[in-house]
Write an enzyme that holds these catalytic residues in place. Structure first.
Site, PDB file in Angstrom:
ATOM      1  CG  ASN A 131      14.643   4.312 -24.279  1.00 26.10           C
ATOM      2  OD1 ASN A 131      15.800   4.213 -23.875  1.00 26.10           O
ATOM      3  ND2 ASN A 131      13.965   3.272 -24.749  1.00 26.10           N
ATOM      4  CG  HIS A 188      13.668  -0.229 -28.315  1.00 27.34           C
ATOM      5  ND1 HIS A 188      14.083  -0.982 -27.240  1.00 27.34           N
ATOM      6  CD2 HIS A 188      13.098  -1.102 -29.185  1.00 27.34           C
ATOM      7  CE1 HIS A 188      13.783  -2.253 -27.456  1.00 27.34           C
ATOM      8  NE2 HIS A 188      13.188  -2.349 -28.624  1.00 27.34           N
TER       9      HIS A 188
END
Length: 208
Positions: free
Chosen positions: A108, A110
């Site tokens: 991911n 972020h």
């Protein structure tokens, strides 16, 4: 050749960065097998179609249960023989069964330096609003492996970005994307595809 699925919820600027980086060889040994969005009107799906990449809308709202949604996601990943799942602005909690099956194979991006300004409720402009409200002088972006907690899991890459006087959340968001997100996400995918990343005792290690 590593096959990746890119999961998106919005405009797909990070997706476009990945598409371009695969095309120009910045990301090596990698094919974008499928793009998945939880929103049928996400512009990211159009970006995928323009690039000739299969695009699917799989929305939790279309399924009676989280289990059914998880089945749909897992079936799609298996259909396209996906090795690595890339969450690129994906605003859906990943089903636990998917995290279990793709252990240390989901990353991911972020828009902060984890563990600051992250977790449930910290997404999009909310992250940058929090950075400015705290008076931080430095922010940045983080690529991490996904586990059962939001914005948690072994950190793979981070890049710092200066917060400037007079920044608005929108201005800061753009700078973090340009100076950090669009650089470290392609790099992370390339490193994983080259077999240079290992995770031991909850810490990601990069070999030369």
């Amino acid at each position: 050749m590593q096959k990746i699925a890119v999961c998106v919820s919005g405009g797909g600027t990070n997706l476009q960065t990945i598409i371009d980086a695969v095309s120009d060889g910045t990301i090596r040994n990698t094919e974008i097998a499928v793009v998945i969005s939880n929103k049928e009107n996400a512009y990211a799906l159009e970006r995928a179609s323009k690039a000739g990449i299969p695009a699917r809308c799989i929305s939790p709202k279309s399924y009676e249960s989280r289990d059914s949604f998880a089945d749909a996601m897992l079936d799609t990943l298996e259909e396209y023989n996906v090795d690595l799942v890339v969450l690129a602005g994906y605003l859906v909690i990943v089903p636990a069964r998917m995290i279990e099956k793709y252990h240390n194979r989901i990353i991911n991006i972020h828009p902060s330096l984890i563990p600051a300004h992250c977790g449930m409720g910290y997404y999009g402009l909310k992250v940058h609003e929090s950075v400015l409200a705290m008076g931080n002088k430095v922010t940045g972006a983080t690529v991490h492996f996904v586990d059962e907690k939001a914005d948690h899991g072994p950190i793979l890459l981070q890049k710092a970005v200066e917060v400037q006087e007079g920044d608005t959340p929108e201005i800061l968001q753009r700078r973090v994307m340009e100076q950090a997100e669009w650089k470290i996400l392609p790099k992370a995918i390339d490193l994983i595809g080259a077999g240079k990343v290992t995770v031991k005792d909850g810490i990601a290690h990069i070999s030369e």
